[in-house]
Structures are given as C-alpha cells and as structure tokens.
Design a protein around this motif. Structure first.
Motif, short mmCIF file in Angstrom:
data_model
loop_
_atom_site.label_atom_id
_atom_site.label_comp_id
_atom_site.label_asym_id
_atom_site.label_seq_id
_atom_site.Cartn_x
_atom_site.Cartn_y
_atom_site.Cartn_z
N ARG A 222 1.14 -1.17 0.02
CA ARG A 222 -0.05 -0.13 -0.21
C ARG A 222 0.92 1.41 -0.01
O ARG A 222 1.51 1.41 1.08
CB ARG A 222 -1.09 0.00 1.06
CG ARG A 222 -1.99 0.73 0.79
CD ARG A 222 -3.13 -0.34 2.33
NE ARG A 222 -2.86 0.12 2.89
CZ ARG A 222 -3.28 0.63 4.10
NH1 ARG A 222 -3.67 1.64 4.55
NH2 ARG A 222 -2.31 0.81 6.00
N PRO A 223 0.41 2.40 -1.13
CA PRO A 223 1.39 3.05 -1.27
C PRO A 223 1.19 4.45 -0.23
O PRO A 223 0.02 4.68 0.29
CB PRO A 223 1.96 3.72 -2.65
CG PRO A 223 0.27 3.56 -3.34
CD PRO A 223 -0.40 1.82 -2.37
N LEU A 224 2.22 5.65 -0.10
CA LEU A 224 1.62 6.78 0.14
C LEU A 224 0.35 7.51 -1.43
O LEU A 224 0.84 7.03 -2.22
CB LEU A 224 2.71 7.81 0.34
CG LEU A 224 3.98 7.32 1.60
CD1 LEU A 224 4.46 8.33 1.24
CD2 LEU A 224 3.25 7.26 3.33
N THR A 225 -0.29 8.36 -0.22
CA THR A 225 -1.78 8.91 -1.85
C THR A 225 -0.75 10.19 -2.07
O THR A 225 0.44 10.00 -1.40
CB THR A 225 -2.92 9.63 -0.91
OG1 THR A 225 -2.38 10.59 -0.20
CG2 THR A 225 -3.43 8.28 -0.69
N ASP A 226 -1.87 10.48 -3.20
CA ASP A 226 -0.52 12.01 -3.43
C ASP A 226 -0.23 12.56 -2.38
O ASP A 226 1.07 13.85 -2.62
CB ASP A 226 -1.08 11.94 -5.07
CG ASP A 226 -1.16 11.44 -6.15
OD1 ASP A 226 -0.24 10.71 -5.81
OD2 ASP A 226 -1.47 11.70 -7.01
N ALA A 227 -1.08 13.14 -1.76
CA ALA A 227 -1.35 14.31 -0.93
C ALA A 227 -0.79 13.68 0.35
O ALA A 227 0.58 14.33 1.01
CB ALA A 227 -3.24 13.89 -0.22
N GLY A 228 -0.55 12.33 0.41
CA GLY A 228 0.64 12.06 1.81
C GLY A 228 2.11 12.22 1.19
O GLY A 228 2.50 12.56 2.44
#
Lengths: 169, 169
Positions: free
Chosen positions: B26-32
């Motif tokens: 599970r990756p970071l979101t763009d906002a993250g």
C-alpha cells in the motif's frame, strides 16, 4: 476533547540573592522577552487559541503570560496561586472540575504558565498517573495534553505535543 | 546524548484487499507524498540531520524514508525488517548496541520510519519501561527521544519532542 497546554516561562535573570532577594520578582531577560515573543507569534501562526490562560504569580511567569496574551492567543491572563513552584495540583483540578468543557471555539482549550519541574510532573500525572521526570521541558517549551471528555483526568489523558523552544523559533 | 527520532509513515492509500491484496504494498497517496515532503522540508529547516535512517520494509514507510533522504536529512535509508508492524524491538536494540555512539556531527542521531501503534509503544518502553498507549502519533508525526550515553536504554530515556504533523506544515 478538552486540551491543556502547559507552558514554561521564558528565560529569566539568574538567581541572585543580592539583585533579587525575593526570587518571585526575578524577571525575564531582554533576550528571554524577545525569544518568548517569537515563540508566541509562532504559536499563533500554528492556529492556537486558548479560552483560558492561567499563570503562576511569579513575575517571570506573568510576563510570559502577558506576551502570550499580546500575541492574541488568549483572553487576559488570570493569576492562579497554585501555579507557583510546588503549588498543589488539586487546586487546579478543583478549578477545572467546575469549568464548562466547551467554549465558542468547540472543546475548551486551557493554557497554564508555570515552572519546572512542576509542569512536567503534572503532565506525567495526567498521562501516566505517576511522576518519573522523563519529560524535558525547556524554558518557553510547551506540553499539549488531551484531557478526557469526562470522568477522572489523572492517568487518563494523552500526550499530543511536547516541543522544545528551539523548534518554535 | 544519542538521539532517536521515531517517524511514522505519511498518509497512505486506504486498506483495500482488492486493490492491495498485500497490505505491505500500500503506497502513500499523492496528498500523503505532498504533505510528507512539506514536513521533511520543515525538519531540515529545523536543522535536523540523521546519521542513520532505518525504515520498515513496507512500501509506505520506504516512500516516507526516501522523502526524508531527498530532503537531505540523512544518508540512504536502510531497510530494517524489525520495523515492520509488530516487529521485535530486540532486533533494533541489538543493532543499536553495536553502533558507535558518536558521529562526525557529535552524538549520534538515528531516525527510524515505522508504524503505529509500534512507534509510540516503543517510545514508551524507552522512556517509562512499559507500554500504556498514551502518546498520540499521527501519520508523519515525529517522536524525539534522548537515549542515555551508556548503559540500559529501556526505561532510562527521556522525551524531548512529540509533534503532530499539523504543527510541521
């Protein structure tokens, strides 16, 4: 959740029985005033807003509270004798217990200006229910504690912030 | 005094067994990513410099570590399997015990990127010697612990910093 900010007074003149025979009169130094103002400005930039600002009666604490007030962080500070060194936390608890837990801003936010080691010990009592002197609280440092919405607060609170002054300049 | 910074990974995609059958991917979101970059920039502005950066092998942690590295806070991150969720703190202790306690910058500064509730529990073990789950560590939040110069570190460390990400933006 009610929030409590424990704020240590800024850098004060050295203890000197000749200059300040009464230690309670020891003021902030010029550098202490300047640094505390910068920190107050930063706290305001972070969006903090206190519904109540209580201060130890000692001059260095009152001066710190005035600086916080002047940065528009709070209403007029209220002198609270139990915030003097070694003051009884019970007096504050009694005050807190009669306080409405919401304000126009939502959950009530309270700031107290006081002294070490009292503030760190008090935070530890709220969070862990006992004192171990493991929190480092420098002059003009801040501790942020979430208090439970109701019931006992000793040993039932959580720590959301502890910041050394150098990270607020 | 050696310093340990425990850093939680940034905001990641929601758990979804269909999109991410392997939660470790599970990756970071763009906002993250964006928020974590801002926080890394702020940490660099505060003058932080890590001599070692260890990261959990999970993608969201590795991405966070890469962002810290790219902000020039540290050398290349090193993947440390015990920083995965529920990993054994003992592995880190063994690593730490063999580490020189000084670096070219003075006392060694170590950052680890990992997960909750592990990081908060681990900090509590270092500071109080026991876990009470009273530290609030949001995504991309940081805990700063001073480790003693020598001897046992469990229950012998002190807390000098705990910061929610909103105060680092």
């Amino acid at each position: 959740m009610p929030q409590l900010y424990l704020i240590r007074h800024g850098i004060a003149a050295d203890r000197n029985p000749q200059t300040y025979p009464d230690d309670r009169q020891r003021p902030l130094t010029d550098a202490g005033v300047k640094k505390t103002r910068k920190i107050a400005k930063r706290l305001a930039e972070l969006g903090l807003q206190f519904d109540h600002l209580l201060t130890s009666p000692l001059i260095r604490a009152q001066q710190t509270a005035d600086i916080l007030h002047n940065a528009k962080l709070s209403p007029q500070p209220e002198i609270f004798p139990a915030l003097a060194p070694c003051g009884p936390i019970q007096d504050w608890l009694n005050w807190y217990n009669t306080l409405p837990k919401t304000s126009k801003n939502g959950d009530v936010a309270i700031a107290v200006v006081g002294h070490e080691p009292d503030l760190g010990q008090w935070a530890e009592q709220l969070i862990w229910g006992e004192v171990r002197e493991k929190l480092i609280v420098k002059k003009a440092g801040v501790i942020g504690v979430n208090l439970p919405d109701d019931g006992e607060i000793i040993g039932q609170s959580t720590l959301f912030w502890l910041v050394p002054p150098r990270f607020l300049l």
